[in-house]
Design a protein around this motif. Structure first.
Motif, PDB file in Angstrom:
ATOM      1  N   ILE A   1       1.551  30.338  22.316  1.00 39.83           N
ATOM      2  CA  ILE A   1       2.994  30.148  22.501  1.00 39.83           C
ATOM      3  C   ILE A   1       3.448  28.764  22.039  1.00 39.83           C
ATOM      4  O   ILE A   1       4.494  28.612  21.418  1.00 39.83           O
ATOM      5  CB  ILE A   1       3.390  30.439  23.965  1.00 39.83           C
ATOM      6  N   PHE A   2       2.617  27.725  22.302  1.00 35.83           N
ATOM      7  CA  PHE A   2       3.080  26.357  22.000  1.00 35.83           C
ATOM      8  C   PHE A   2       2.226  25.616  20.961  1.00 35.83           C
ATOM      9  O   PHE A   2       2.565  24.493  20.586  1.00 35.83           O
ATOM     10  CB  PHE A   2       3.087  25.519  23.293  1.00 35.83           C
TER      11      PHE A   2
ATOM     12  N   PHE B   1       7.153  23.080  26.182  1.00 37.27           N
ATOM     13  CA  PHE B   1       8.046  23.191  25.011  1.00 37.27           C
ATOM     14  C   PHE B   1       8.326  21.796  24.431  1.00 37.27           C
ATOM     15  O   PHE B   1       8.271  21.593  23.212  1.00 37.27           O
ATOM     16  CB  PHE B   1       9.353  23.895  25.419  1.00 37.27           C
TER      17      PHE B   1
ATOM     18  N   PHE C   1       4.148  30.624  18.670  1.00 38.42           N
ATOM     19  CA  PHE C   1       5.433  31.294  18.880  1.00 38.42           C
ATOM     20  C   PHE C   1       6.580  30.311  18.615  1.00 38.42           C
ATOM     21  O   PHE C   1       7.519  30.608  17.875  1.00 38.42           O
ATOM     22  CB  PHE C   1       5.469  31.810  20.328  1.00 38.42           C
ATOM     23  N   VAL C   2       6.489  29.109  19.195  1.00 38.16           N
ATOM     24  CA  VAL C   2       7.570  28.131  19.039  1.00 38.16           C
ATOM     25  C   VAL C   2       7.738  27.745  17.576  1.00 38.16           C
ATOM     26  O   VAL C   2       8.854  27.753  17.041  1.00 38.16           O
ATOM     27  CB  VAL C   2       7.296  26.884  19.925  1.00 38.16           C
TER      28      VAL C   2
ATOM     29  N   SER D   1      10.417  30.408  25.797  1.00 39.12           N
ATOM     30  CA  SER D   1       8.977  30.153  25.627  1.00 39.12           C
ATOM     31  C   SER D   1       8.319  29.958  26.995  1.00 39.12           C
ATOM     32  O   SER D   1       7.208  30.445  27.237  1.00 39.12           O
ATOM     33  CB  SER D   1       8.736  28.956  24.707  1.00 39.12           C
TER      34      SER D   1
END
Ligand code: HEM
Length: 491
Positions: free
Chosen positions: A164-165, A232, A248-249, A275
């Protein structure tokens, strides 16, 4: 006119007796045993649908797949909101997370952005990362067999952080593990009806700030802001410093769809919450499912042996890969049985009815909290044998069972957007671990007991088992693969 005359005559669904002041509050407070009680009420009141009431709020359990599909999918327009939940949504501030919002333009946008990276076709891209992650997991299982429960937790958080990050856990950011788990557990414990009285009596939210539940909410709000928001900010800092880790970000920030408003404060805030929501939802759910797998394998050695026989026959000595799924039918059935046997979101994530409705002659009043009782579905809708028996053959062709993956991830417009990632990640974990390790029940569990977590996500009871390599060749294979990955700079 017809609806109004039906509504006048329709009764609430049956349910247990209500105290004239407290209604079913005492039943709802026993949330841990509540679903087991719903099972017995189902028989007592012949109820596919059971209702409880507390201070004017109706709580409805949908106990069959038919009822869930009829209401949550076919009548989605009326059943796609979340309950008001003043405690978590307003006081803790989770109304900013699309998982807690009512069905709205904003929540739909959050889901659309999440889907860009987590729909079925996008998840295939993560296969190499998932395979590498499980090799590191197995290397950790070799190194720390005594503390394998924390190994599982750490690996899953690492996976979610990197997908994700683009963040890797190192000596400087171990706090992500404690903050994330603390946040997920505390939020999960405050979602179901009965967890906070203010959810039944919303005017209580105006009480002064020193009242204990408002103090709890303030503390949880600080934790939520940190746990949802800081990865994030960390990811953006890393990207500004030249990190090329794909995530993802990074995918969303470079996608054409968002270029128009990417620099606005509103967009950045929205991305932080989207996120953060995906991260929090991923952090615990797959670990809980894999824990159920370990428990089942320790208790049902014959199932374990049959799965290992299929792996050896089909794969020889190599490790499983994502595209082996089609040639491992017993392992696919085993995955479904893990998910069925101990539902990790047994009451579903609550919904709310937007207007009065009549279903099968019963009234579902406006504002009712609706729970899709997947525990009941998984115990009653899979045909043969006792529901407590762990038996993957229920899901083999001709077994007559409905696909469990059709309902454990929820329904319709709010169905879980992480389901393809969850399914892929659990599948590669259980096949790889079974290929290389034996999971054995401990006779004397000693200190390995861990508490069972309750709330909307259930953690299973302690894992009274140990893992040992099936033979030396597998130990060597895992070590060689880890060395290969380290040489290619995977951490
Ligand atoms: C085995 C693992 C998992 C299970 C059993 C599970 C189950 C569920 C269920 C039952 C819901 C409620 C759906 C509804 O209201 O009908 C849900 C929602 C959600 N899940 Fe999952 N989930 C899992 C893993 C994941 C993962 C890995 C992610 C993220 C990558 C994720 C993200 C979400 C989000 C964001 C929602 C809220 C969706 C919305 O409100 O629109 N889940 N999940």
């Amino acid at each position: 006119f017809l609806f109004h005359s039906k509504r006048r005559t329709a009764q609430l669904p049956p349910g247990p007796p209500r105290n004239w002041i407290l209604g079913n509050l005492l039943d709802l407070l026993r949330i841990d045993d509540l679903l087991a009680s719903v099972d017995s009420w189902q028989d007592t009141y012949a109820g596919d649908i059971v209702s409880l009431e507390c201070f004017g709020v109706t709580v409805i359990f949908l106990n069959t797949l038919e009822c869930c599909v009829d209401l949550l999918e076919r009548r989605a327009a009326n059943y796609s909101h979340r309950p008001k939940m003043p405690f978590v949504r307003e006081l803790v501030g989770l109304d900013k997370s699309f998982g807690f919002m009512d069905f709205s333009e904003e929540s739909v946008r959050g889901r659309r952005i999440a889907n860009l990276a987590f729909k079925a076709s996008a998840v295939r891209r993560y296969s190499p990362a998932l395979q590498d992650n499980v090799v590191v997991l197995m290397q950790d299982l070799l190194k720390f067999p005594e503390s394998f429960e924390s190994v599982l937790e750490r690996r899953n958080i690492q996976l979610a952080l990197s997908l994700i990050f683009g963040i890797t856990l190192d000596g400087t950011n171990q706090h992500y593990i404690t903050t994330t788990m603390d946040c997920v557990n505390r939020v999960a414990g405050n979602v179901l009806p009965g967890s906070r009285i203010v959810d039944f009596l919303p005017f209580l939210k105006y009480l002064p700030s020193w009242v204990p539940f408002k103090r709890d909410a303030r503390q949880l709000n600080a934790l939520v802001n940190d746990a949802f928001g800081s990865p994030f900010e960390d990811a953006k800092r890393r990207m500004a410093n030249g990190s090329t880790a794909s995530s993802f970000v990074s995918l969303i920030l470079s996608s054409e769809e968002v270029q128009g408003d990417i620099d606005t404060e509103k967009f950045q805030e929205m991305m932080k919450w989207i996120s953060g929501t995906m991260f929090m939802a991923a952090a615990e759910s797959t670990t809980s499912t894999v824990r159920v797998f370990f428990k089942a394998m320790a208790r049902f050695p014959a199932v374990q042996a049959r799965a290992q026989e299929e792996l050896d026959r089909v794969l020889g000595t190599r490790l499983p890969e994502m595209n082996d799924r089609a040639s491992l039918p017993y392992l696919n059935a085993l995955l479904q049985e893990v998910i069925r046997w101990e539902s990790i979101v047994p009451s579903g994530f609550p919904r709310r009815s937007n207007a009065d409705d009549v279903y099968k002659g019963m009234l579902i009043p406006k504002g009712a909290v609706i729970l899709a009782n997947s525990r009941s579905i998984s115990r009653h809708e899979h045909g043969k044998g006792s529901p407590d028996e762990f038996d993957p053959t229920r899901f083999l062709e001709g077994g007559g069972a409905r696909p469990v993956l059709d309902y454990v991830f929820g329904f319709g417009k709010r169905e879980c957007p992480g389901r393809f990632l969850a399914e892929a990640s659990v599948w590669i974990t259980i096949t790889s671990v079974l290929k290389c390790f034996n999971i054995v029940q401990l006779e004397d569990p000693g200190k390995t007991f861990t508490a069972r977590r309750s709330g909307v996500i259930h953690g299973t009871t302690s894992l009274e088992c140990k893992v040992t390599p099936r033979h030396e060749a597998y130990r060597e294979m895992i070590q060689a693969k880890t060395a290969e990955m380290e040489a290619a700079q995977f951490v």
